[in-house]
Structure formats: C-alpha cells, structure tokens
Design a protein around this motif. Structure first.
Motif, PDB file in Angstrom:
ATOM      1  N   THR A  27       0.953  -1.271  -0.047  1.00  0.00           N
ATOM      2  CA  THR A  27       0.187  -0.205   0.290  1.00  0.00           C
ATOM      3  C   THR A  27       0.947   1.387  -0.201  1.00  0.00           C
ATOM      4  O   THR A  27       1.680   1.988   0.742  1.00  0.00           O
ATOM      5  N   HIS A  28       0.485   2.130  -0.811  1.00  0.00           N
ATOM      6  CA  HIS A  28       1.442   3.218  -1.021  1.00  0.00           C
ATOM      7  C   HIS A  28       0.230   4.616  -1.607  1.00  0.00           C
ATOM      8  O   HIS A  28      -0.662   4.000  -2.563  1.00  0.00           O
ATOM      9  N   PRO A  29       0.918   5.685  -1.410  1.00  0.00           N
ATOM     10  CA  PRO A  29       0.050   7.006  -1.921  1.00  0.00           C
ATOM     11  C   PRO A  29       0.156   6.979  -3.635  1.00  0.00           C
ATOM     12  O   PRO A  29       1.227   7.369  -3.837  1.00  0.00           O
ATOM     13  N   ASP A  48      -7.769  -0.691  -3.277  1.00  0.00           N
ATOM     14  CA  ASP A  48      -7.298   0.995  -2.723  1.00  0.00           C
ATOM     15  C   ASP A  48      -8.604   1.319  -2.111  1.00  0.00           C
ATOM     16  O   ASP A  48      -9.170   0.518  -1.288  1.00  0.00           O
ATOM     17  N   THR A  71      -4.579   5.066  -1.827  1.00  0.00           N
ATOM     18  CA  THR A  71      -4.130   4.978  -1.302  1.00  0.00           C
ATOM     19  C   THR A  71      -4.224   3.380  -1.723  1.00  0.00           C
ATOM     20  O   THR A  71      -5.380   2.841  -1.876  1.00  0.00           O
TER      21      THR A  71
END
Length: 207
Positions: A27-29, A48, A71
C-alpha cells in the motif's frame, strides 16, 4: 531511467514493469496524477482505499484519477508466472479532483491494422477517460504496412513506443521497447517491418 528526461510534456512516466510470482507493491499513496495500467501478461490484483478490489488481466485497462489522494496496493496473485505491465502517469489538467477508479475491457485489442483508442479526455468517447487533453492509442500491425496518425491538437507532442517488433518514423528505426518523442508535428507516418505492437501517447507539451 534517465534523470535528464524525467517527463515528456504531461507524460510523467511510462513504467515497463515485471513483477515476480507472488510479489508486488504494498500500500502506497498517490495524489494529483492520472494513472493508467495496462497488463501485458499475467494478472494484477488491485486494492485501494476507495473500496475497489479485483483482478485486472490482459485485454483490460485500469485508470485511477488520484486527485486529492488515494492509497492502493498491487500484487501478482499467481505464484508460478510473472506479471508484466505498463503503468503510465500523466499530470492532470485539474488539481485536487475527487479520486476516481475505472476498469474496463477493451474488446478491440485483438483487431489488426487499425488504431485502437484506449484513453481520451472525453467521457463519451472510446476507451477510458482522464483529466487531461491526452490520448493513448494502441496498434497491432502486420509487416510492410503504413499508418498515418493525426494529432488532435497543435499543442500536443507524441510519444511513440514499439512494444514489440520494428517500425520506422521519418527514417528513424525503433526496435522492441525503443521510443521516440515527437514535437512540432501534426501528422506522422508509421511504417512496419515486422509483426508489430505500438503504443502512442499524445499529451500536451505545456500544461
């Protein structure tokens, strides 16, 4: 990766990703970016914070308007086979829009010798849409063919990549995974030497 060529107009990156079996991106933005994912082989599992979860396969495309912020995570759910994909980031023409997710089947992917529009600025046009005056087009062509592509706007540039095969544009030869940035043109001619798949990204040069 060339730090002196970070982007081409509104095209931020064109990532040519290979994801090992069972691996991926946790998970990343993202924010204020239009993100288009095109699986080539294998499957991509997406999740997401907008509540979207599913698997994207070859023949489909995924579009996210990151806007105010999203995210997400992306994984190869297959523990035996590699996943390959293109992920394209395009700067939007509107900042801080409401985040949006779109996943769609492109039934025309298997058509030969004609341009297939994957993405445009128009919600009612073929393919998906993004917050930018940009068009993404795919071509699967036979050898010894010639194709004319006319740009939609005089403010656009065209980034052309040979996904596979050999093409020529104005006597410049592109082999597999070669790319060419074109400016100050209203129309180009693509000539094929082999069985060829081509990706064309028309984007504003100033935005």
């Amino acid at each position: 990766y060339n730090p002196e060529r970070i982007h081409f107009g509104a095209l931020r990156v064109l990532n040519d990703d290979r994801v090992a079996p069972g691996m991926g991106f946790s998970t990343h933005p993202h924010d204020n970016m239009e993100i288009i994912t095109i699986p080539l082989t294998g499957k991509l599992r997406h999740r997401d914070n907008m509540g979207n979860e599913g698997v994207i396969s070859n023949g489909e495309i995924q579009i996210m308007s990151a806007g105010t912020g999203v995210t997400h995570s992306e994984f190869n759910p297959d523990h035996e086979h590699e996943l390959t994909l293109f992920q394209i980031w395009i700067f939007p023409n509107q900042r801080n829009v409401e985040p949006r997710y779109q996943q769609l089947q492109i039934n025309e992917f298997d058509k030969k010798n004609e341009f297939i529009q994957l993405v445009s600025p128009n919600k009612d046009d073929e393919g998906g849409w993004i917050h930018q005056d940009a068009w993404i087009t795919y071509l699967d062509a036979d050898p010894d063919r010639s194709f004319q592509y006319t740009l939609h706007s005089e403010n656009s540039g065209l980034f052309v990549m040979s996904i596979d095969g050999t093409i020529s544009i104005n006597d410049i030869t592109l082999n597999r995974r070669d790319a060419l940035g074109i400016t100050e043109a209203t129309e180009i001619t693509i000539s094929t030497s082999t069985e060829t798949q081509v990706l064309l990204l028309e984007v504003p040069l100033i935005f």
